[in-house]
Design a protein around this motif. Structure first.
Motif, PDB file in Angstrom:
ATOM      1  N   GLU A  93     -87.395  72.035  42.185  1.00 15.49           N
ATOM      2  CA  GLU A  93     -87.854  72.729  42.369  1.00 15.49           C
ATOM      3  C   GLU A  93     -86.721  74.420  42.797  1.00 15.49           C
ATOM      4  OE1 GLU A  93     -92.951  72.295  41.935  1.00 15.49           O
ATOM      5  OE2 GLU A  93     -92.258  74.012  42.452  1.00 15.49           O
ATOM      6  N   GLY A  94     -86.801  75.614  41.753  1.00 16.93           N
ATOM      7  CA  GLY A  94     -85.059  76.187  41.641  1.00 16.93           C
ATOM      8  C   GLY A  94     -86.147  77.340  41.378  1.00 16.93           C
ATOM      9  N   ASN A  95     -85.135  78.968  41.434  1.00 19.23           N
ATOM     10  CA  ASN A  95     -85.229  79.784  40.907  1.00 19.23           C
ATOM     11  C   ASN A  95     -85.316  79.999  39.357  1.00 19.23           C
ATOM     12  OD1 ASN A  95     -85.864  80.456  43.258  1.00 19.23           O
ATOM     13  ND2 ASN A  95     -84.551  81.567  43.705  1.00 19.23           N
ATOM     14  N   GLY A  96     -84.392  78.964  38.719  1.00 13.21           N
ATOM     15  CA  GLY A  96     -84.470  79.577  37.653  1.00 13.21           C
ATOM     16  C   GLY A  96     -83.239  80.536  36.546  1.00 13.21           C
ATOM     17  N   ARG A 110     -77.264  80.468  42.324  1.00 14.41           N
ATOM     18  CA  ARG A 110     -78.077  79.747  41.935  1.00 14.41           C
ATOM     19  C   ARG A 110     -78.628  78.603  42.808  1.00 14.41           C
ATOM     20  NH1 ARG A 110     -76.131  78.789  35.843  1.00 14.41           N
ATOM     21  NH2 ARG A 110     -75.606  81.163  35.288  1.00 14.41           N
ATOM     22  N   ASP A 116     -80.118  75.578  41.538  1.00 12.46           N
ATOM     23  CA  ASP A 116     -79.832  74.881  40.221  1.00 12.46           C
ATOM     24  C   ASP A 116     -80.753  73.295  39.934  1.00 12.46           C
ATOM     25  OD1 ASP A 116     -77.821  74.175  37.518  1.00 12.46           O
ATOM     26  OD2 ASP A 116     -79.901  73.217  38.077  1.00 12.46           O
ATOM     27  N   SER A 151     -80.915  78.617  29.619  1.00 12.31           N
ATOM     28  CA  SER A 151     -81.894  78.796  30.810  1.00 12.31           C
ATOM     29  C   SER A 151     -81.702  78.006  32.077  1.00 12.31           C
ATOM     30  CB  SER A 151     -82.816  78.878  30.540  1.00 12.31           C
ATOM     31  OG  SER A 151     -84.349  78.918  31.790  1.00 12.31           O
ATOM     32  N   SER A 165     -85.559  75.344  36.100  1.00 10.29           N
ATOM     33  CA  SER A 165     -86.104  76.032  37.389  1.00 10.29           C
ATOM     34  C   SER A 165     -87.199  74.658  37.792  1.00 10.29           C
ATOM     35  CB  SER A 165     -86.598  76.941  37.069  1.00 10.29           C
ATOM     36  OG  SER A 165     -87.767  76.438  36.250  1.00 10.29           O
ATOM     37  N   LYS A 166     -86.750  73.534  37.262  1.00 10.99           N
ATOM     38  CA  LYS A 166     -88.045  72.303  37.634  1.00 10.99           C
ATOM     39  C   LYS A 166     -87.086  71.460  37.404  1.00 10.99           C
ATOM     40  CE  LYS A 166     -92.420  74.033  37.651  1.00 10.99           C
ATOM     41  NZ  LYS A 166     -93.406  73.687  36.686  1.00 10.99           N
ATOM     42  N   VAL A 175     -83.096  74.087  47.032  1.00 12.47           N
ATOM     43  CA  VAL A 175     -84.510  74.166  45.453  1.00 12.47           C
ATOM     44  C   VAL A 175     -85.186  73.290  46.986  1.00 12.47           C
ATOM     45  CG1 VAL A 175     -82.906  74.261  43.765  1.00 12.47           C
ATOM     46  CG2 VAL A 175     -83.596  71.855  44.906  1.00 12.47           C
TER      47      VAL A 175
END
Ligand code: HGY
Ligand code: MN
Ligand code: MN
Ligand code: MN
Length: 429
Positions: A238-241, A252, A254, A294, A297-298, A333
Motif C-alpha cells: 500500500e502506498g499514497n497513490g 512517489r 508506487d 492514477s 495505491s494498492k 510502501v
C-alpha cells in the motif's frame, strides 16, 4: 478362486471411447465462457448443471450415488464383499477461466467408462469400487486448491478458514454452497466430510499429463511416482497513490512498482534455487484503483511456487518474504499482506499400486514411463487418507489450462484401460 467372473483378459476390455468423447464434449458445454474455452467455477449454475450431468451418468452405470456436505460426489459399484474398504478413483470437473475440457474430466468420465468396461466384461469386484468427483480442485473461487480433497483428508485449518472466506464478489463460501444446494451452517457441517483412516484401500487418478514429455517421447502411459509440493502466497503493498501527472517521481511510493519489482526478484530466487525442479508463477497481479492516470495505491499478488523438494521450495518462500520487506522499505510502501495460503508437502505414490499399473500397461502392450507430476491433483491429499498413485496420458503439446488442451481418443482409451485393469486387480486384494 470362487469369485464370479475373473477379470477377462485385457484384450476383451474394449473402451467405448466415442461415448466418452461425446460426454466430454457435452460436459464442456456447461461453461461460462464460449467454446472452445471452458470456465466452470465451484458452485456456479454451470457447475451445478455439470454435477447433475455426471450424477446421471453414474446412475445410468448402476452406481449408488451420494454427496457429502461440501458437494464431493461418490458413485459406488457395490462389491462382492461390500464390508471391505473400497478401491477409489476419480478427479475433478471444475475448470479455471478460459481453460480446456480434459483437465480433471478425463479422470471422472474415464473412471466411469472403466467401470462400464469391467461390467461389460462380466467382471465383479470383490472390494467395491467408488468414483469420486471432488467438489473443487482449482483454487479459482476461494483461493485454495484441492478444496474438496483437502477437506476429505481432514484439514481442520481449511474447515475453520472456510467459515469466513468470501469470493471476489464478497459471497461467502457458505452462501455460495447453499446456492448450489449444499446447506452448511457450521464448522461441524464442513468437517463432517473428513474421511476416517482406512475408508479406502487405495486411490487412483487418471489425468492428462499437463506437460509435453509423454507426447514428445511417444510414450502412451505415465505412471506417477510423486507429486510436487505446491504452495501459494498472497502479497499486498500500500502506498499514497496520487495523480499520475502532478506527483513528481521522488515524491512517489508506487505500490504497483513494488509489486513489479517483487515479481522479478521472486523469479530470480526461483532461478537461483539450484534446481530446474523449482518453479514459480505470479498468476495474479492487481493494481488499485487500476486507472492509467492514477499512481497505484494498492497492489495484490497471488504467487504459486512448487518443487519436488519441499525444503528447497520453502527456501524460495523465505527469500520472497525478505525481498517483500526490503522493497517495501526502499519504496516507502507498506507491506500490507504476506500470507502463505498453503504450503503442502509432496506426495509419494504407493509402490504396490505403481507395479499394478506397470503390469496393466504391460498386459495391454502399452509403452510407459515413471514420472513425477509437477501439477498438483486431488491425489496429493488422498495420499493422506490411503495409498495413492496416478496414471497420466499424453496431451497435445503438453497444453493445459487453456482452450487448446486436447487428448486423443486413443490416448484416453489407453488410460481408461490401464485404470480398469488396475482397479480390477486392487478390488481383488
Ligand atoms: O495447478 C494445478 O497444478 C492444478 O492443475 N490445479
Ligand atoms: Mn487444473
Ligand atoms: Mn486437474
Ligand atoms: Mn490438478
Amino acid at each position: 478362486s470362487g469369485y464370479p467372473n475373473e477379470p477377462s483378459t485385457p484384450s476383451f476390455l474394449s473402451v467405448d471411447v466415442e461415448t466418452l468423447q461425446v460426454q466430454i464434449d457435452e460436459l464442456s458445454s456447461f461453461s461460462d465462457t464460449p467454446a472452445p474455452s471452458v470456465t466452470r467455477i465451484l458452485y456456479t449454475d454451470k457447475d451445478v448443471l455439470a454435477r447433475n450431468y455426471v450424477k446421471q451418468i453414474m446412475t445410468n452405470s448402476g452406481l449408488s450415488v451420494r454427496e457429502d456436505a461440501v458437494g464431493n460426489i461418490f458413485g459406488r459399484w457395490q462389491g462382492y464383499e461390500a464390508g471391505l474398504a473400497p478401491v477409489s478413483t476419480g478427479s475433478h470437473i471444475d475448470a479455471i477461466p478460459y481453460s480446456g475440457k480434459y483437465d480433471g474430466v478425463v479422470g471422472v468420465l474415464g473412471a466411469l467408462e472403466a467401470i462400464n468396461i469391467l461390467k461389460r466384461s462380466g467382471f465383479e469386484p470383490n472390494r467395491s469400487i467408488e468414483v469420486i468427483l471432488f467438489t473443487s480442485e482449482e483454487p479459482t473461487r476461494f483461493g485454495i486448491g484441492c478444496l474438496g480433497s483437502r477437506l476429505l483428508s481432514g484439514s481442520e485449518k481449511l474447515a475453520s478458514t472456510l467459515m469466513n472466506t468470501v469470493d471476489a464478489h464478497n459471497i461467502s463460501f457458505l452462501d455460495a454452497a447453499k446456492s448450489a444446494g449444499y446447506d452448511m451452517d457450521s464448522k461441524q457441517d464442513i468437517s463432517s466430510v473428513f474421511l476416517k483412516k482406512g475408508t479406502y484401500s487405495a486411490f487412483l487418478e487418471l489425468h492428462i499429463e499437463q506437460g509435453p514429455l509423454l507426447e514428445s517421447e511417444g510414450v502412451s502411459i505415465g505412471i506417477v511416482t510423486a507429486i510436487a509440493a505446491p504452495a501459494s502466497i498472497n502479497v499486498g503493498f500500500e502506498g499514497n497513490g496520487g495523480h499520475a501527472g502532478a506527483v513528481l517521481m521522488p515524491n512517489r511510493n508506487d505500490a504497483g512498482l513494488a509489486a513489479a519489482e517483487l515479481a522479478l526478484e521472486f523469479e530470480k530466487h526461483v532461478l537461483q534455487s539450484g534446481s530446474i525442479d523449482t518453479v514459480g508463477t505470479v498468476g495474479i497481479m492487481e493494481l488499485h484503483p487500476g486507472a492509467i492516470n492514477s499512481i497505484p495505491s494498492k497492489s495484490h499478488l497471488e504467487i504459486d511456487t512448487r518443487d519436488i523438494d519441499e525444503e528447497r521450495r520453502n527456501k524460495v518462500i523465505e527469500k520472497l518474504h525478505e525481498s517483500a520487506i526490503k522493497i517495501a522499505q526502499r519504496r516507502q510502501v507498506k507491506l500490507s499482506e504476506f500470507k502463505i495460503v498453503n504450503q503442502d508437502p509432496p506426495a509419494l505414490s504407493e509402490v504396490s499400486i505403481i507395479s499394478a499399473m506397470e503390469n496393466a500397461a504391460m498386459v495391454s502392450n502399452l509403452s510407459y514411463k515413471f514420472m513425477i507430476s509437477r501439477a498438483y491433483h486431488d491425489s496429493l491429499f488422498m495420499s493422506r487418507v490411503c495409498p495413492m498413485a496416478m496414471i497420466f496420458i499424453p496431451c497435445y503439446k503438453g497444453y493445459s489450462h487453456k482452450p487448446e488442451e486436447y487428448a486423443s481418443r486413443d490416448d484416453m482409451a489407453n488410460g481408461v484401460k490401464v485404470l480398469a485393469i488396475t482397479l480390477a486387480k486392487l478390488s481383488r486384494e
